[in-house]
Design an enzyme around this catalytic site. Structure first.
Site, PDB file in Angstrom:
ATOM      1  N   GLY A 288       0.846  -1.206   0.000  1.00 47.87           N
ATOM      2  CA  GLY A 288       0.000   0.000   0.000  1.00 47.87           C
ATOM      3  C   GLY A 288       0.874   1.247   0.000  1.00 47.87           C
TER       4      GLY A 288
ATOM      5  N   ARG B 106       1.112  -5.170  -5.307  1.00 48.13           N
ATOM      6  CA  ARG B 106       1.392  -6.363  -4.500  1.00 48.13           C
ATOM      7  C   ARG B 106       1.569  -7.498  -5.512  1.00 48.13           C
ATOM      8  NH1 ARG B 106      -3.063  -3.876  -1.016  1.00 48.13           N
ATOM      9  NH2 ARG B 106      -1.918  -2.975   0.706  1.00 48.13           N
ATOM     10  N   SER B 107       2.829  -7.924  -5.689  1.00 42.37           N
ATOM     11  CA  SER B 107       3.140  -8.845  -6.783  1.00 42.37           C
ATOM     12  C   SER B 107       2.966 -10.312  -6.393  1.00 42.37           C
ATOM     13  CB  SER B 107       4.584  -8.614  -7.259  1.00 42.37           C
ATOM     14  OG  SER B 107       4.989  -9.645  -8.130  1.00 42.37           O
TER      15      SER B 107
ATOM     16  N   ASP C 195       5.375  -4.645   6.066  1.00 43.58           N
ATOM     17  CA  ASP C 195       5.953  -5.942   6.436  1.00 43.58           C
ATOM     18  C   ASP C 195       5.881  -6.980   5.315  1.00 43.58           C
ATOM     19  OD1 ASP C 195       3.277  -6.117   6.750  1.00 43.58           O
ATOM     20  OD2 ASP C 195       3.332  -7.185   8.673  1.00 43.58           O
TER      21      ASP C 195
ATOM     22  N   THR D  87       4.409   2.888   5.596  1.00 43.68           N
ATOM     23  CA  THR D  87       3.033   2.427   5.795  1.00 43.68           C
ATOM     24  C   THR D  87       2.286   3.392   6.695  1.00 43.68           C
ATOM     25  OG1 THR D  87       1.635   0.748   6.840  1.00 43.68           O
ATOM     26  CG2 THR D  87       3.902   0.833   7.602  1.00 43.68           C
ATOM     27  N   ILE D  88       1.023   3.617   6.379  1.00 39.63           N
ATOM     28  CA  ILE D  88       0.221   4.506   7.238  1.00 39.63           C
ATOM     29  C   ILE D  88      -0.139   3.809   8.549  1.00 39.63           C
ATOM     30  CG2 ILE D  88      -0.763   5.792   5.295  1.00 39.63           C
ATOM     31  CD1 ILE D  88      -3.446   4.249   5.904  1.00 39.63           C
ATOM     32  N   ASP D  89      -0.003   2.472   8.588  1.00 40.87           N
ATOM     33  CA  ASP D  89      -0.501   1.715   9.749  1.00 40.87           C
ATOM     34  C   ASP D  89       0.400   1.817  10.989  1.00 40.87           C
ATOM     35  OD1 ASP D  89      -2.421   0.892   7.949  1.00 40.87           O
ATOM     36  OD2 ASP D  89      -1.436  -1.016   7.517  1.00 40.87           O
TER      37      ASP D  89
ATOM     38  N   ASP E  65       2.550  -0.178  11.956  1.00 43.70           N
ATOM     39  CA  ASP E  65       2.551  -1.482  12.630  1.00 43.70           C
ATOM     40  C   ASP E  65       3.884  -2.211  12.489  1.00 43.70           C
ATOM     41  OD1 ASP E  65       2.310  -1.783   9.919  1.00 43.70           O
ATOM     42  OD2 ASP E  65       0.848  -3.390  10.006  1.00 43.70           O
TER      43      ASP E  65
ATOM     44  N   ARG F   5      -5.312  -1.752   9.192  1.00 42.69           N
ATOM     45  CA  ARG F   5      -5.230  -3.207   9.062  1.00 42.69           C
ATOM     46  C   ARG F   5      -5.382  -3.859  10.427  1.00 42.69           C
ATOM     47  NH1 ARG F   5      -3.449  -5.814   4.401  1.00 42.69           N
ATOM     48  NH2 ARG F   5      -2.451  -3.960   3.668  1.00 42.69           N
TER      49      ARG F   5
ATOM     50  N   ARG G 154     -25.085   7.003  13.122  1.00 41.72           N
ATOM     51  CA  ARG G 154     -24.543   7.141  11.761  1.00 41.72           C
ATOM     52  C   ARG G 154     -23.118   6.576  11.715  1.00 41.72           C
ATOM     53  NH1 ARG G 154     -29.018   8.299  11.213  1.00 41.72           N
ATOM     54  NH2 ARG G 154     -30.009   9.885   9.939  1.00 41.72           N
TER      55      ARG G 154
ATOM     56  N   HIS H 119      -9.806   5.194   1.842  1.00 44.79           N
ATOM     57  CA  HIS H 119      -8.530   5.528   1.203  1.00 44.79           C
ATOM     58  C   HIS H 119      -8.173   7.008   1.204  1.00 44.79           C
ATOM     59  CE1 HIS H 119      -8.888   1.384  -0.071  1.00 44.79           C
ATOM     60  NE2 HIS H 119      -7.598   1.422  -0.297  1.00 44.79           N
TER      61      HIS H 119
ATOM     62  N   GLN I 296      -7.368   8.391   3.627  1.00 42.14           N
ATOM     63  CA  GLN I 296      -6.249   8.399   4.585  1.00 42.14           C
ATOM     64  C   GLN I 296      -4.911   8.067   3.937  1.00 42.14           C
ATOM     65  OE1 GLN I 296      -7.965   6.325   8.454  1.00 42.14           O
ATOM     66  NE2 GLN I 296      -9.062   5.703   6.625  1.00 42.14           N
TER      67      GLN I 296
END
Ligand code: F6P
Length: 323
Positions: free
Chosen positions: A11, A72-73, A103, A126-128, A130, A172, A247, A253, A255
């Site tokens: 990503g 992502r291959s 990762d 990565t935005i995560d 992690d 994620r 609500r 995305h 983000q």
């Protein structure tokens, strides 16, 4: 090393361009030849590789996305794919790689360097957030600030209508974006995968508010949280509280895009510079991270295996601040 390749994989995250720029310019400064590999490992398999000059990375530090594109291959997961990829590097004499990604991308790098003799250095993009072995990842700061801006807007309308609002953010399996954006927007509840959600306590709190006719409440939910996201949490609340005006907004995305913040540009520049320096020093198969504002190297193997550690004391603090 004399010729290096740089790629972005998995990503995308805001700041990847700043990292590419730093790698290219540091490489050129040291007299290396630098190649950009398009669409992550897929471009390596398909021989989609371009020569990079200083001007190739002009005017990109402020742009989101990645000029090298990403993917992502599936082919690279197979030995045959990796063999093809290595042949394409050999053809050009590329003897070092910088991989900007998360990762999954590092797992690929690890496999690749174990099978073929090529030093790989990873930058956490990565935005995560992690990743183990670093306090920061390229893109997190931008993503979380985008989430904060969006949630602030939601709060205005939530407050005007006295509604229960559930906002789902990305991450994620990690709760960093939810935790940070929830604290920064004064969310009453934050649901993250790292801690068990006490839904009964949430329902109880909401029911009390309903009795007082002040049912306005912001719940920030990480997509990987145990109920399965914002819509699922809303389903539970609606079942238990049929009169509540609930609500859901899934930020999605939004983000991942946008101009990187100053912090992400600086972090990416810092890490990009050290990626090349470490290849020149003969470091192999490490991730460049930043811990306590200092560059820190973690073996790729450790970076992908070790779990990130979220500061769950924040959950306690947040409960007090939001009460
Ligand atoms: O890893 C970054 C991330 O944006 C996660 O937060 C999210 O779960 C995932 O990627 C979404 O992936 P895709 O862009 O393939 O939908």
């Amino acid at each position: 090393v004399t010729k290096i390749g740089v790629l972005t994989s998995g990503g995308d995250s805001p700041g990847m361009n700043a990292a590419i720029r730093a790698v290219v310019r540091t490489g050129l400064f040291h007299g290396l030849e630098v190649f950009g590999i398009m669409r992550g490992y897929q471009g390596m398999v398909e021989d989609d590789i371009i020569k990079m000059e200083s001007r190739s990375v002009a005017n990109i530090i402020q742009r989101g996305g990645t000029i090298l594109k990403t993917a992502r291959s599936k082919e690279f997961f197979e030995h045959e794919g990796r063999k093809k990829a290595y042949a394409n590097l050999q053809k050009r004499g590329i003897d070092g790689l910088v991989i900007i990604g998360g990762d999954g991308s590092f797992r690929g790098a690890q496999k690749f360097s174990a099978e073929f003799d090529i030093p790989c250095v990873g930058l956490p993009g990565t935005i995560d957030k992690d990743m183990a072995g670093t306090d920061v990842t390229i893109g997190f700061d931008t993503a979380v600030n985008t989430a904060v801006q969006a949630i602030d807007k939601i709060r205005d309308t939530m407050d005007a209508h006295d509604r229960v609002f559930i906002v789902e953010v990305m991450g994620r399996d990690a709760g960093y974006i939810a935790l940070h954006s929830g604290i920064a927007t004064g969310a009453e509840n934050i649901l993250i995968p790292e801690t068990k959600t006490d839904i009964e306590a949430i329902i109880h709190g909401l029911t009390e508010k309903e009795k007082r006719k002040k049912l306005v409440n912001l719940i920030v939910v990480a997509e990987g949280e145990e109920f399965g996201g914002g819509n699922e949490v809303a389903k539970v609340i609606r079942q238990r509280m049929p009169n509540a005006d609930v609500r859901v907004t899934v930020l999605g995305h939004i983000q991942r895009g946008g101009a990187p913040t100053c912090e992400d540009r600086v972090v990416a520049s810092h890490m990009g510079y050290y990626a090349v320096e470490s290849l020149l020093l003969g470091r192999r198969n490490v991730m460049v991270g930043v811990i306590n504002n200092k560059i820190h190297y973690t073996p790729l193997e450790k970076a992908v295996k070790e779990k990130h550690k979220i500061g769950t004391e924040w959950i306690k603090i947040q409960k007090i601040l939001a009460s």
